[in-house]
Structure formats: C-alpha cells, structure tokens
Design a protein around this motif. Structure first.
Motif, PDB file in Angstrom:
ATOM      1  N   GLU A  46       0.853  -1.179   0.000  1.00 38.22           N
ATOM      2  CA  GLU A  46       0.000   0.000   0.000  1.00 38.22           C
ATOM      3  C   GLU A  46       0.895   1.236   0.000  1.00 38.22           C
ATOM      4  O   GLU A  46       2.129   1.128  -0.085  1.00 38.22           O
ATOM      5  CB  GLU A  46      -0.921  -0.006   1.216  1.00 38.22           C
ATOM      6  N   MET A  47       0.277   2.426   0.087  1.00 34.65           N
ATOM      7  CA  MET A  47       1.043   3.664  -0.034  1.00 34.65           C
ATOM      8  C   MET A  47       2.145   3.757   1.012  1.00 34.65           C
ATOM      9  O   MET A  47       3.253   4.239   0.725  1.00 34.65           O
ATOM     10  CB  MET A  47       0.103   4.864   0.064  1.00 34.65           C
ATOM     11  N   SER A  48       1.890   3.292   2.230  1.00 29.78           N
ATOM     12  CA  SER A  48       2.913   3.366   3.276  1.00 29.78           C
ATOM     13  C   SER A  48       4.127   2.508   2.921  1.00 29.78           C
ATOM     14  O   SER A  48       5.268   2.871   3.232  1.00 29.78           O
ATOM     15  CB  SER A  48       2.326   2.917   4.617  1.00 29.78           C
ATOM     16  N   ASP A  49       3.903   1.381   2.235  1.00 28.15           N
ATOM     17  CA  ASP A  49       5.021   0.534   1.797  1.00 28.15           C
ATOM     18  C   ASP A  49       5.833   1.234   0.716  1.00 28.15           C
ATOM     19  O   ASP A  49       7.061   1.097   0.657  1.00 28.15           O
ATOM     20  CB  ASP A  49       4.498  -0.800   1.271  1.00 28.15           C
ATOM     21  N   LEU A  50       5.151   1.980  -0.128  1.00 26.97           N
ATOM     22  CA  LEU A  50       5.834   2.717  -1.186  1.00 26.97           C
ATOM     23  C   LEU A  50       6.724   3.800  -0.584  1.00 26.97           C
ATOM     24  O   LEU A  50       7.865   4.002  -1.022  1.00 26.97           O
ATOM     25  CB  LEU A  50       4.797   3.336  -2.132  1.00 26.97           C
ATOM     26  N   ARG A  51       6.220   4.480   0.430  1.00 25.97           N
ATOM     27  CA  ARG A  51       7.008   5.530   1.077  1.00 25.97           C
ATOM     28  C   ARG A  51       8.294   4.972   1.697  1.00 25.97           C
ATOM     29  O   ARG A  51       9.322   5.640   1.714  1.00 25.97           O
ATOM     30  CB  ARG A  51       6.183   6.223   2.162  1.00 25.97           C
ATOM     31  N   LYS A  52       8.223   3.762   2.216  1.00 27.29           N
ATOM     32  CA  LYS A  52       9.392   3.164   2.856  1.00 27.29           C
ATOM     33  C   LYS A  52      10.541   2.951   1.887  1.00 27.29           C
ATOM     34  O   LYS A  52      11.695   2.812   2.292  1.00 27.29           O
ATOM     35  CB  LYS A  52       9.010   1.821   3.489  1.00 27.29           C
ATOM     36  N   GLN A  53      10.227   2.927   0.591  1.00 22.25           N
ATOM     37  CA  GLN A  53      11.253   2.648  -0.410  1.00 22.25           C
ATOM     38  C   GLN A  53      11.908   3.911  -0.959  1.00 22.25           C
ATOM     39  O   GLN A  53      12.778   3.829  -1.826  1.00 22.25           O
ATOM     40  CB  GLN A  53      10.634   1.830  -1.546  1.00 22.25           C
ATOM     41  N   VAL A  54      11.489   5.071  -0.450  1.00 23.17           N
ATOM     42  CA  VAL A  54      12.097   6.326  -0.898  1.00 23.17           C
ATOM     43  C   VAL A  54      13.588   6.301  -0.558  1.00 23.17           C
ATOM     44  O   VAL A  54      13.985   6.009   0.571  1.00 23.17           O
ATOM     45  CB  VAL A  54      11.433   7.541  -0.227  1.00 23.17           C
ATOM     46  N   GLY A  55      14.413   6.582  -1.527  1.00 25.58           N
ATOM     47  CA  GLY A  55      15.859   6.648  -1.327  1.00 25.58           C
ATOM     48  C   GLY A  55      16.569   5.327  -1.517  1.00 25.58           C
ATOM     49  O   GLY A  55      17.798   5.292  -1.629  1.00 25.58           O
ATOM     50  N   ASP A  56      15.819   4.218  -1.579  1.00 24.08           N
ATOM     51  CA  ASP A  56      16.429   2.906  -1.765  1.00 24.08           C
ATOM     52  C   ASP A  56      16.388   2.544  -3.245  1.00 24.08           C
ATOM     53  O   ASP A  56      15.398   2.012  -3.752  1.00 24.08           O
ATOM     54  CB  ASP A  56      15.688   1.858  -0.936  1.00 24.08           C
ATOM     55  N   THR A  57      17.464   2.842  -3.943  1.00 25.49           N
ATOM     56  CA  THR A  57      17.518   2.569  -5.384  1.00 25.49           C
ATOM     57  C   THR A  57      18.221   1.245  -5.683  1.00 25.49           C
ATOM     58  O   THR A  57      18.626   0.988  -6.808  1.00 25.49           O
ATOM     59  CB  THR A  57      18.243   3.709  -6.119  1.00 25.49           C
ATOM     60  N   THR A  58      18.379   0.397  -4.630  1.00 24.80           N
ATOM     61  CA  THR A  58      19.034  -0.901  -4.821  1.00 24.80           C
ATOM     62  C   THR A  58      18.044  -2.000  -5.169  1.00 24.80           C
ATOM     63  O   THR A  58      18.441  -3.105  -5.516  1.00 24.80           O
ATOM     64  CB  THR A  58      19.798  -1.309  -3.548  1.00 24.80           C
ATOM     65  N   LEU A  59      16.744  -1.717  -5.052  1.00 27.16           N
ATOM     66  CA  LEU A  59      15.728  -2.729  -5.358  1.00 27.16           C
ATOM     67  C   LEU A  59      15.669  -2.998  -6.854  1.00 27.16           C
ATOM     68  O   LEU A  59      15.928  -2.105  -7.672  1.00 27.16           O
ATOM     69  CB  LEU A  59      14.359  -2.261  -4.865  1.00 27.16           C
ATOM     70  N   ASN A  60      15.340  -4.222  -7.207  1.00 19.41           N
ATOM     71  CA  ASN A  60      15.117  -4.550  -8.608  1.00 19.41           C
ATOM     72  C   ASN A  60      13.752  -4.022  -9.037  1.00 19.41           C
ATOM     73  O   ASN A  60      12.803  -4.005  -8.245  1.00 19.41           O
ATOM     74  CB  ASN A  60      15.185  -6.064  -8.819  1.00 19.41           C
ATOM     75  N   LEU A  61      13.672  -3.622 -10.284  1.00 22.65           N
ATOM     76  CA  LEU A  61      12.491  -2.909 -10.753  1.00 22.65           C
ATOM     77  C   LEU A  61      11.956  -3.554 -12.022  1.00 22.65           C
ATOM     78  O   LEU A  61      12.706  -3.968 -12.900  1.00 22.65           O
ATOM     79  CB  LEU A  61      12.863  -1.450 -11.039  1.00 22.65           C
TER      80      LEU A  61
END
Length: 375
Positions: free
Chosen positions: A131-146
């Motif tokens: 949900e939106m709160s999970d999306l916010r947690k990923q701000v600044g983390d550009t190491t995730l696969n996309l």
C-alpha cells in the motif's frame, strides 16, 4: 549633492540586481510543481537552480528529493525512488516522475478539494501488493530490482523486488493529466507558449535502407511503408525518390503533392520556408490563434515523443485538406489536427499552411476520425 548622487546610484544598482535576479529565476513546467515548491519552502532555492538533475541536495521529512531543471524550467519535483541507471534502462521518464511527484504531493500540506483516500480512488491507483505506506518506505532505496509493464496501452504497472521477493506493486492509468499532474485547461494554456519556445530539431541524417523501400509503377517513386493508427488511411508512410547521385531522398515537389505534404508534415528533413497558422480549439475558453515556422511546430511534437500519422481528407483543385495526428502512446494522448494547404506553394517551397488543433485528446476517445467532425 554628492550624497544624493550616491543614494541614486545605490537605488539603480539595487534595482539592477533585482532585475537580473528576476531574469535568472526558473519557471515551472506545471502549476502543481510551483505549488509544491512553495509548500516545501524551497521556492527561493529552486528558482535559481542550475539545469540538471539534483537528487542529493534537498529533503522532506528526512527523505531525499529528486528535482530536475531543464532549460531554466523546473520540470520535476518528487521523492527519490529511481536511480539514474533505472531511468536510463526503462526510458519512460513520465512514469518515473509521476510516482515520485505523486507520493510527495500526497505528503505535502497542499490545498486539497478531496481527502487523500478519495483522490487515490478517483485517480484509479491500484496496489496489488502493499500500500502507499510501503511505497514511502522505499524512498531513497535505489538498490531494489524494478519491473515496469505496459498493460495493453491502458495502464502502467511498476513492481519492486528485493532479490526475488516482491515488496510492492502498483498500477495506474496511462493518462497525460495524471502523469503530469495537470488538467485540460492548464494543458491548453501552456501548449502555445511551449510551441513558440521550442527549438527546431536538426535533420535526421540516418541513411535509408534501399531494401526497405517498395518500388511502384511510377518512375523514380518509392514507398517506405509505415504503421497505421485507428484507420488504414492514417499512417507513418513516407515517400522517396532517387537523386542524380544515387541517394534516396524524400519526395518534395508539385508533381507529388500529397506525398510531399506527408513528408513535410511528419519529418524535419525537408528544407522549406513554410509557416503554419494554427487555431487551437479550447475546452472551456475562446479559441487561440498563433503562427510559427512549420519546422519549429513539427519539432515541438517530435521532442515530446509523439509519432506523426498523416492522412488525406480531401483534395480538390489545388487545395489539400489533411488529417495530422501526433500520438504519444507512452503518455496516453494525441494531438489532432485538420491541416489545409494550397499545394501550388510546393513550387517555391514556401508559403502558409493552416491547421485546426485539438490538443491532448485521450487516446481512448479517438474514433472514426474521417467519419466524424468531432475533434
């Protein structure tokens, strides 16, 4: 007397500094971006920011921001979700910018007409995982696969993975207004200024592959078949001839008027002094008329990522009435134009062309272009 002179000198000096300061100030690509800059209390800093991408200089609630300035215009403000490498690989800037801006805008104390939950529902933002709160947690983390998917040209879906585990997945409509945070009235207000400000593109120097050309029964007349859009009569087909030195060049003469117009209105490779007089049809305001060089006009749409489609409505005497569609499939819209030209002007390769433009028509609304005079 000397004191008065010094005071006047200081006044004019300060006035000059203020004037230069105003001249140096950046503008904003949309009204929303200007409002966001004010809400972030960063307007003074962003107004004088140099061109480029700025992703380590500004923060909101300790989360890094991503700001982009292009040609003295702030074109993006949002949370930092995507790295430069991720953007380069996927090549859909409007999608990345949308998510970064949208999530930040929800966090800002902007003036709202609707609660956030209702806005999410009306914008048709759908989370299949998280949900939106999970999306916010990923701000600044550009190491995730996309992973980014285009779902039948109707929706985009973006999914984040940590190794093989799906952490968040969101999808949303392919809509220009949603992707850019604008509405039709603002789009129509800004497009004329943008066209007038556009720089002309240089000619495309890519050589044509003779094997891709189709020979016809007409002498020295070759066709490069293109794609069609909505109807077989509306296409990206181009027309060529072979010059004396053996090179293939675009047809541009009075003997082939319709083919020449197709080439003229869909490329920037023909040298001419044509100007185009445009009547912009507006949704809820009087039409607006403006005139620019044709090359500049076509260049604007090509720079925006549009693919031009050309078709003939009628050709009587020397007057050709054509349909020109500038389609941006990645952002879900078309610019639709009815173009009129006296083909006798092709003799001198200069003159005036007129166009009636309806801008930012959602792609799903375009039907039966040649049967209905709706656009």
């Amino acid at each position: 007397m000397k004191t008065i002179f010094c005071l006047l000198f200081m006044v004019f000096t300060l006035s000059g500094v203020n004037t230069l300061s105003l001249m140096a100030q950046n503008s904003y690509q949309t009204d929303l971006l200007a409002d966001m800059a004010e809400s972030l209390k960063l307007a003074n800093q962003l107004n004088t920011l140099e061109d480029g991408r700025h992703c380590t200089e500004f923060f909101y609630k300790k989360r890094p921001l991503n700001v982009t300035v292009e040609n003295g215009r702030v074109s993006h403000i949002g949370y930092l979700f995507f790295s430069k490498e991720q953007r380069r690989l996927m090549q859909v800037p409007a999608v990345y910018n949308f998510l970064e801006r949208y999530v930040l805008a929800l966090d800002l104390p902007l003036k709202r007409e609707k609660p956030v939950e209702k806005q999410l529902a009306e914008d048709n933002i759908n989370f299949t995982v998280g949900e939106m709160s999970d999306l916010r947690k990923q701000v600044g983390d550009t190491t995730l696969n996309l992973k980014i998917e285009n779902l039948s040209d109707r929706r985009y879906k973006i999914s984040w993975y940590r190794e093989d585990k799906l952490t968040c997945s969101v999808d949303f409509p392919i809509s220009y207004d949603l992707l850019h945070g604008t509405e039709m009235v603002e789009n129509e207000r800004r497009i004329v200024e943008a066209i007038k400000r556009a720089a002309s593109l240089p000619a495309d120097t890519t050589k044509i592959n003779p094997k891709s050309l189709v020979m016809t029964w007409q002498p020295n007349y070759f066709v490069l078949p293109g794609d069609t859009c909505y109807t077989a009569e509306l296409s990206t087909t181009r027309y060529y001839e072979k010059s004396g030195d053996g090179k293939y060049q675009l047809l541009f003469n009075r003997q082939h008027p319709l083919e020449s117009l197709a080439n003229l209105l869909t490329t920037v490779n023909l040298k001419s002094d044509f100007r185009i007089n445009v009547r912009l049809r507006k949704y809820d305001a009087p039409d607006e008329n403006f005139e620019v060089p044709l090359l500049q006009f076509i260049s604007y749409f090509l720079r925006q990522g549009c693919t031009p489609y050309f078709g003939v409505i009628s050709f009587e005497g020397t007057l050709a009435v054509c349909e020109l569609l500038m389609r941006n499939a990645n952002e879900g819209y078309c610019h639709v134009m009815k173009v009129t030209c006296d083909v006798e002007q092709l003799l001198d390769k200069k003159g005036n062309i007129t166009a009636r433009l309806t801008s930012y028509v959602p792609t799903f609304k375009i039907k039966n272009l040649f049967k209905e005079d709706e656009y």
